[in-house]
Design a protein around this motif. Sequence first.
Motif, PDB file in Angstrom:
ATOM      1  N   ALA A 292      24.568 -46.370  16.338  1.00 61.48           N
ATOM      2  CA  ALA A 292      23.231 -46.905  16.101  1.00 61.48           C
ATOM      3  C   ALA A 292      23.092 -47.302  14.635  1.00 61.48           C
ATOM      4  CB  ALA A 292      22.175 -45.887  16.476  1.00 61.48           C
ATOM      5  N   ASP A 293      22.567 -48.496  14.395  1.00 63.19           N
ATOM      6  CA  ASP A 293      22.328 -48.974  13.032  1.00 63.19           C
ATOM      7  C   ASP A 293      20.920 -48.647  12.568  1.00 63.19           C
ATOM      8  OD1 ASP A 293      24.917 -50.429  12.793  1.00 63.19           O
ATOM      9  OD2 ASP A 293      24.065 -51.574  14.450  1.00 63.19           O
ATOM     10  N   VAL A 294      19.992 -48.545  13.523  1.00 63.43           N
ATOM     11  CA  VAL A 294      18.601 -48.169  13.248  1.00 63.43           C
ATOM     12  C   VAL A 294      18.200 -47.123  14.281  1.00 63.43           C
ATOM     13  CG1 VAL A 294      16.202 -48.955  13.179  1.00 63.43           C
ATOM     14  CG2 VAL A 294      18.029 -50.441  12.302  1.00 63.43           C
ATOM     15  N   VAL A 295      17.580 -46.043  13.814  1.00 63.17           N
ATOM     16  CA  VAL A 295      17.057 -45.008  14.699  1.00 63.17           C
ATOM     17  C   VAL A 295      15.581 -44.838  14.361  1.00 63.17           C
ATOM     18  CG1 VAL A 295      17.192 -42.608  15.448  1.00 63.17           C
ATOM     19  CG2 VAL A 295      19.286 -43.834  14.792  1.00 63.17           C
ATOM     20  N   ALA A 296      14.719 -44.952  15.371  1.00 66.98           N
ATOM     21  CA  ALA A 296      13.281 -44.814  15.144  1.00 66.98           C
ATOM     22  C   ALA A 296      12.667 -44.105  16.336  1.00 66.98           C
ATOM     23  CB  ALA A 296      12.633 -46.181  14.946  1.00 66.98           C
ATOM     24  N   GLY A 297      11.418 -43.642  16.159  1.00 64.90           N
ATOM     25  CA  GLY A 297      10.800 -42.975  17.289  1.00 64.90           C
ATOM     26  C   GLY A 297       9.332 -42.668  17.080  1.00 64.90           C
ATOM     27  N   LEU A 309      20.266 -42.898   6.294  1.00 63.58           N
ATOM     28  CA  LEU A 309      21.045 -41.761   6.745  1.00 63.58           C
ATOM     29  C   LEU A 309      22.471 -42.258   6.936  1.00 63.58           C
ATOM     30  CD1 LEU A 309      21.143 -38.795   7.695  1.00 63.58           C
ATOM     31  CD2 LEU A 309      20.683 -39.618  10.009  1.00 63.58           C
ATOM     32  N   GLY A 310      23.316 -42.008   5.950  1.00 66.83           N
ATOM     33  CA  GLY A 310      24.669 -42.537   6.006  1.00 66.83           C
ATOM     34  C   GLY A 310      24.648 -44.053   6.014  1.00 66.83           C
ATOM     35  N   GLU A 311      25.284 -44.656   7.016  1.00 66.62           N
ATOM     36  CA  GLU A 311      25.370 -46.106   7.110  1.00 66.62           C
ATOM     37  C   GLU A 311      24.178 -46.723   7.843  1.00 66.62           C
ATOM     38  OE1 GLU A 311      29.801 -47.499   7.528  1.00 66.62           O
ATOM     39  OE2 GLU A 311      29.489 -45.820   8.913  1.00 66.62           O
ATOM     40  N   ALA A 312      23.260 -45.898   8.297  1.00 62.13           N
ATOM     41  CA  ALA A 312      22.160 -46.392   9.134  1.00 62.13           C
ATOM     42  C   ALA A 312      20.819 -46.156   8.448  1.00 62.13           C
ATOM     43  CB  ALA A 312      22.199 -45.710  10.495  1.00 62.13           C
ATOM     44  N   TYR A 313      19.757 -46.605   9.150  1.00 63.01           N
ATOM     45  CA  TYR A 313      18.391 -46.412   8.663  1.00 63.01           C
ATOM     46  C   TYR A 313      17.612 -45.678   9.744  1.00 63.01           C
ATOM     47  CZ  TYR A 313      14.366 -47.361   5.699  1.00 63.01           C
ATOM     48  OH  TYR A 313      13.299 -47.219   4.843  1.00 63.01           O
ATOM     49  N   LEU A 332       6.897 -51.073  10.165  1.00 61.40           N
ATOM     50  CA  LEU A 332       8.099 -51.035   9.334  1.00 61.40           C
ATOM     51  C   LEU A 332       8.987 -52.210   9.722  1.00 61.40           C
ATOM     52  CD1 LEU A 332       9.982 -49.643   7.284  1.00 61.40           C
ATOM     53  CD2 LEU A 332      10.870 -48.264   9.198  1.00 61.40           C
ATOM     54  N   THR A 333       9.201 -53.121   8.782  1.00 64.50           N
ATOM     55  CA  THR A 333      10.052 -54.283   9.045  1.00 64.50           C
ATOM     56  C   THR A 333      11.358 -54.129   8.285  1.00 64.50           C
ATOM     57  OG1 THR A 333       8.164 -55.740   9.411  1.00 64.50           O
ATOM     58  CG2 THR A 333      10.272 -56.793   8.915  1.00 64.50           C
ATOM     59  N   LEU A 334      12.456 -54.167   9.017  1.00 68.75           N
ATOM     60  CA  LEU A 334      13.793 -54.006   8.449  1.00 68.75           C
ATOM     61  C   LEU A 334      14.545 -55.318   8.522  1.00 68.75           C
ATOM     62  CD1 LEU A 334      14.775 -50.647  10.194  1.00 68.75           C
ATOM     63  CD2 LEU A 334      13.743 -50.937   7.933  1.00 68.75           C
ATOM     64  N   ASP A 378       2.192 -41.735   0.352  1.00 71.00           N
ATOM     65  CA  ASP A 378       2.416 -40.886   1.521  1.00 71.00           C
ATOM     66  C   ASP A 378       3.812 -41.128   2.101  1.00 71.00           C
ATOM     67  OD1 ASP A 378       1.520 -38.894   3.263  1.00 71.00           O
ATOM     68  OD2 ASP A 378       0.873 -40.360   4.762  1.00 71.00           O
ATOM     69  N   VAL A 379       4.199 -42.388   2.177  1.00 73.72           N
ATOM     70  CA  VAL A 379       5.525 -42.729   2.696  1.00 73.72           C
ATOM     71  C   VAL A 379       6.620 -42.089   1.835  1.00 73.72           C
ATOM     72  CG1 VAL A 379       7.159 -44.637   2.958  1.00 73.72           C
ATOM     73  CG2 VAL A 379       4.854 -44.820   3.927  1.00 73.72           C
ATOM     74  N   ALA A 380       6.454 -42.140   0.525  1.00 68.05           N
ATOM     75  CA  ALA A 380       7.440 -41.558  -0.385  1.00 68.05           C
ATOM     76  C   ALA A 380       7.539 -40.044  -0.174  1.00 68.05           C
ATOM     77  CB  ALA A 380       7.085 -41.883  -1.824  1.00 68.05           C
ATOM     78  N   ALA A 381       6.389 -39.371  -0.011  1.00 70.09           N
ATOM     79  CA  ALA A 381       6.401 -37.934   0.198  1.00 70.09           C
ATOM     80  C   ALA A 381       7.053 -37.573   1.528  1.00 70.09           C
ATOM     81  CB  ALA A 381       4.970 -37.392   0.152  1.00 70.09           C
ATOM     82  N   LEU A 382       6.774 -38.367   2.552  1.00 71.15           N
ATOM     83  CA  LEU A 382       7.367 -38.103   3.864  1.00 71.15           C
ATOM     84  C   LEU A 382       8.877 -38.330   3.848  1.00 71.15           C
ATOM     85  CD1 LEU A 382       4.656 -39.722   6.171  1.00 71.15           C
ATOM     86  CD2 LEU A 382       5.123 -37.279   5.866  1.00 71.15           C
ATOM     87  N   ARG A 383       9.329 -39.289   3.069  1.00 71.78           N
ATOM     88  CA  ARG A 383      10.780 -39.537   2.961  1.00 71.78           C
ATOM     89  C   ARG A 383      11.464 -38.318   2.362  1.00 71.78           C
ATOM     90  NH1 ARG A 383      11.094 -44.589   0.369  1.00 71.78           N
ATOM     91  NH2 ARG A 383      10.960 -45.444   2.484  1.00 71.78           N
ATOM     92  N   ALA A 384      10.871 -37.732   1.349  1.00 75.51           N
ATOM     93  CA  ALA A 384      11.448 -36.534   0.747  1.00 75.51           C
ATOM     94  C   ALA A 384      11.457 -35.373   1.746  1.00 75.51           C
ATOM     95  CB  ALA A 384      10.663 -36.157  -0.506  1.00 75.51           C
ATOM     96  N   CYS A 385      10.364 -35.251   2.511  1.00 68.99           N
ATOM     97  CA  CYS A 385      10.277 -34.197   3.517  1.00 68.99           C
ATOM     98  C   CYS A 385      11.373 -34.335   4.566  1.00 68.99           C
ATOM     99  CB  CYS A 385       8.894 -34.256   4.168  1.00 68.99           C
ATOM    100  SG  CYS A 385       8.674 -33.226   5.604  1.00 68.99           S
ATOM    101  N   ALA A 386      11.725 -35.587   4.884  1.00 65.97           N
ATOM    102  CA  ALA A 386      12.737 -35.849   5.916  1.00 65.97           C
ATOM    103  C   ALA A 386      14.158 -35.756   5.377  1.00 65.97           C
ATOM    104  CB  ALA A 386      12.504 -37.236   6.520  1.00 65.97           C
ATOM    105  N   GLY A 387      14.290 -35.664   4.052  1.00 64.37           N
ATOM    106  CA  GLY A 387      15.617 -35.573   3.462  1.00 64.37           C
ATOM    107  C   GLY A 387      16.424 -36.846   3.556  1.00 64.37           C
ATOM    108  N   LEU A 388      15.732 -37.989   3.489  1.00 61.02           N
ATOM    109  CA  LEU A 388      16.405 -39.284   3.616  1.00 61.02           C
ATOM    110  C   LEU A 388      16.492 -39.962   2.255  1.00 61.02           C
ATOM    111  CD1 LEU A 388      14.667 -40.524   6.881  1.00 61.02           C
ATOM    112  CD2 LEU A 388      16.992 -39.636   6.659  1.00 61.02           C
ATOM    113  N   GLY A 389      17.481 -40.839   2.130  1.00 61.59           N
ATOM    114  CA  GLY A 389      17.669 -41.551   0.868  1.00 61.59           C
ATOM    115  C   GLY A 389      16.843 -42.811   0.776  1.00 61.59           C
TER     116      GLY A 389
END
Length: 389
Positions: A292-297, A309-313, A332-334, A378-389
């Motif tokens: 998977a190149d993109v994982v969302a939910g 997350l590694g090679e994906a988003y 969210l537009t990628l 809020d998005v920045a704080a949630l990214r840190a909470c999720a441990g994503l780069g």
Amino acid sequence: MSPRVRSRPVGAPVPAALVLAVLLAVLLAGCTSSEGPPPPDAPTTSPSASTPTDPSPSTTAPREPSPAPARPAAVRIALAGDVHFEGPLAGRLADPATALAPVARVLSSADLAVVNLETSVGSGGRPAPGKRFTFSAGPAAFTALAAAGVDVATMANNHAVDFGRARLPSTLRAARAAAGADPPLAVIGVGRTADEAYRPALTDVDGTVVATVTASVADQDPTADPTGQWAATDRRAGTADAMDPARLLATVRRAAREADAVVAYLHWGVQGERCPSPDQRSLARRLVDAGADVVAGTHAHELQGDGRLGEAYVAYGLGNFAWYSPGPTGVLTLTVRPARERSGRATVTRARWWPGAIGADGLPRAVTGAAAADFRSDVAALRACAGLG
């Protein structure tokens, strides 16, 4: 799996009359030639077509190198969260063409837009007994999504069968009609069998094929689906259920071989939580490893962190989108650039949020100024909470 083609024609067909005239002229020229066939020992090619006989260097032009295969073009994929047509949204289906008008522009500007349709669709059946919330909409729900620019709607969730299995035949008929409508809508995550429910949507954007895979992996609360009774099987209609993710992972691996980019859009997580659960994090890694190149939910009804997350988003939670409860929302537009070879990995080169808020009428609208700044924080704080780069 038949892809939905969005590419434009590259040229007009040659008229049949012109082709016939050219062939007739060639045949007449051969019949009226004064020269007979060459003698038995004569060469069948003229001297001008053979190797030059003079001692000068060869006049044969150097062969042009074969052009490199065209690289698939980058595509813009818009991801939004939960949609239903309850409460103040119900009356908007009287005019499906404008039901989601405030977000039509942001969704239709992408090459591919995906949402979660969190409701049963069709007619007949009865509300599931013992279930606290049951959502229902007519086939106009599909029309409304397509008119707003949505290309793929997943129904792999705990509300798709809110009115029981008796409604599923009408759901599937409406989904088939939506796929053939103009504009079309691909409905995934529900089917007559598990194979059909798991079947990805393949979207061809000017030669770049994107596969959208879906399944429900949320822990079902006792009032939702206590025994997994709505899951599709080899002999029974229902939704794509992946509490055991083996089939989901196999579907992603197969899609990665057939498409230039793979989006896994899941129903997962814990309701009300803004940080992803350990189960979400673990499955996200397995999905990325599968291709998977993109994982969302969705499912938490809250925004959760997004990032690399590694090679994906990964976007763990897209929250509510068109919903009867006011609150923050977004799209969210990628921008995704596929690898030159299908065996390679696509790369997300840009991620951008459209910040919004759901009003008292259930509709999402863009926010600006201080509200947009708060959304970004809020998005920045949630990214840190999720441990994503």
